[in-house]
Design an enzyme around this catalytic site. Structure first.
Site, PDB file in Angstrom:
ATOM      1  N   ASP A  71      43.035   2.096  42.981  1.00 55.32           N
ATOM      2  CA  ASP A  71      41.650   1.825  42.586  1.00 55.32           C
ATOM      3  C   ASP A  71      41.140   0.622  43.370  1.00 55.32           C
ATOM      4  OD1 ASP A  71      43.412   0.076  41.194  1.00 55.32           O
ATOM      5  OD2 ASP A  71      41.753  -0.512  39.905  1.00 55.32           O
ATOM      6  N   GLU A  72      39.849   0.544  43.547  1.00 56.05           N
ATOM      7  CA  GLU A  72      39.205  -0.606  44.185  1.00 56.05           C
ATOM      8  C   GLU A  72      39.851  -0.967  45.524  1.00 56.05           C
ATOM      9  OE1 GLU A  72      39.152  -3.770  41.328  1.00 56.05           O
ATOM     10  OE2 GLU A  72      37.858  -2.693  39.936  1.00 56.05           O
TER      11      GLU A  72
END
Length: 337
Positions: free
Chosen positions: A17-18
């Site tokens: 994620d991210e």
């Protein structure tokens, strides 16, 4: 290392994620793009490669749903664990349903209710983030219905305090498909001590365990035909609301007289509830706590703290707080007007 201690590594969570964008301009990425002009999503490419590498070692990959959204199912292993974290009030059910329908093991991680780095109450003295929910108290966690994500549009507002609609008419789970699990989260960017971590985790972690391990009769069953839920849709009826209230009283009593004393003996710095209080027109103070088992104290005009009882008249500036009968700790103090 895992084999040496007799705990084989079966699932490996890669995050995903991210992901940063700076690495896109690395010489290796630029060379890869030249050799494969059709490649447009390096994030998905990376997750697919790592997932295949793990599968070759008989290790199941786990990752956050936003990263997995970048992948192609045909290039992923058959067995994948996905943490579905999108906000319920922002069509979060669609992400969870999409991944579950792929045959993946979906772990519900909705931030509206499972993120314990958020405050218990919307108050300046309550620590925590608030981008997905202004407050997550133990009761909200207890009222979660993890098998029916869109149904929460009937009982909870959005983070802005506004009603919202959850349309499941085109995103419904396939017949027989269900979720793999439920997970609580305490992100530690703003945690500075074990004591603060205990405060944020307990007692709402116990409410999460109740929902993860026990499906209550009042929980609204999922409709595999797809429905639209909103504040007035009326699927969660008065009888279910009554049964939920009775179940909460049972659970809160267990917390007060059984589980919190155990945590106290273990040295856990759990949160002491604030006192709900009001003064009627005749000057009588009325006060209670959401969880029983705590003494309620009141103070008038900065005088001594006294034990609250029914039918007490007060004057002037009045403050209240709860006191733990086991540890002697006091909860957050509130002024009553």
């Amino acid at each position: 290392m895992h084999d040496q201690v007799g705990v084989p590594l079966k699932v490996y969570h890669i995050g995903a994620d991210e992901t940063a964008g700076a690495w896109l301009n690395s010489p290796a990425c630029l060379a890869l793009k030249q050799s494969q002009p059709e490649l447009s999503d390096f994030n998905g490419y990376f997750i697919e490669k790592v997932s295949q590498f793990l599968a070759q070692k008989n290790i199941e990959v786990a990752a956050w749903s936003d990263g997995l959204n970048s992948t192609q199912q045909s290039k992923m292993p058959k067995k994948v664990q996905a943490n579905a974290w999108a906000m319920l009030s922002d069509n979060g059910h669609k992400v969870a349903h999409q991944h579950a329908n792929l045959g993946w093991q979906v772990v519900i991680s909705a931030p509206d209710v499972t993120y314990f780095d958020f405050p218990y109450q919307a108050h300046p003295k309550e620590p925590g983030n608030h981008w997905a929910s202004r407050a997550i108290d133990s009761r909200k966690v207890f009222e979660f219905m993890p098998d029916n994500l869109p149904a929460h549009a009937e009982i909870w507002p959005s983070v802005l305090g506004q009603p919202y609609e959850a349309d499941d008419s085109e995103s419904m789970l396939k017949p027989g498909v269900s979720f793999y699990g439920l997970q609580g989260h305490l992100w530690s960017e703003m945690i500075r001590s074990d004591q603060q971590a205990h405060y944020m985790l307990f007692p709402r972690l116990l409410a999460l365990a109740e929902r993860a391990w026990h499906r209550a009769p009042w929980e609204l069953a999922y409709d595999y035909q797809g429905k639209k839920y909103h504040k007035s849709s009326g699927y969660f009826d008065k009888q279910q609301a009554f049964e939920r209230e009775q179940d909460w009283l049972r659970f809160a009593s267990l917390l007060a007289y059984k589980e919190l004393p155990k945590l106290a003996q273990a040295g856990v710095f759990y949160r002491i509830p604030t006192v709900a209080a009001s003064i009627d027109q005749q000057g009588y103070l009325h006060a209670f706590t959401s969880i029983d088992g705590f003494d309620i104290q009141y103070q008038q005009n900065n005088g001594p703290w006294l034990l609250y009882q029914e039918n007490i008249k007060v004057t002037g500036a009045v403050r209240v707080r709860a006191k733990d009968t086991v540890t002697g700790r006091k909860g957050r103090m509130l002024s009553v007007k």
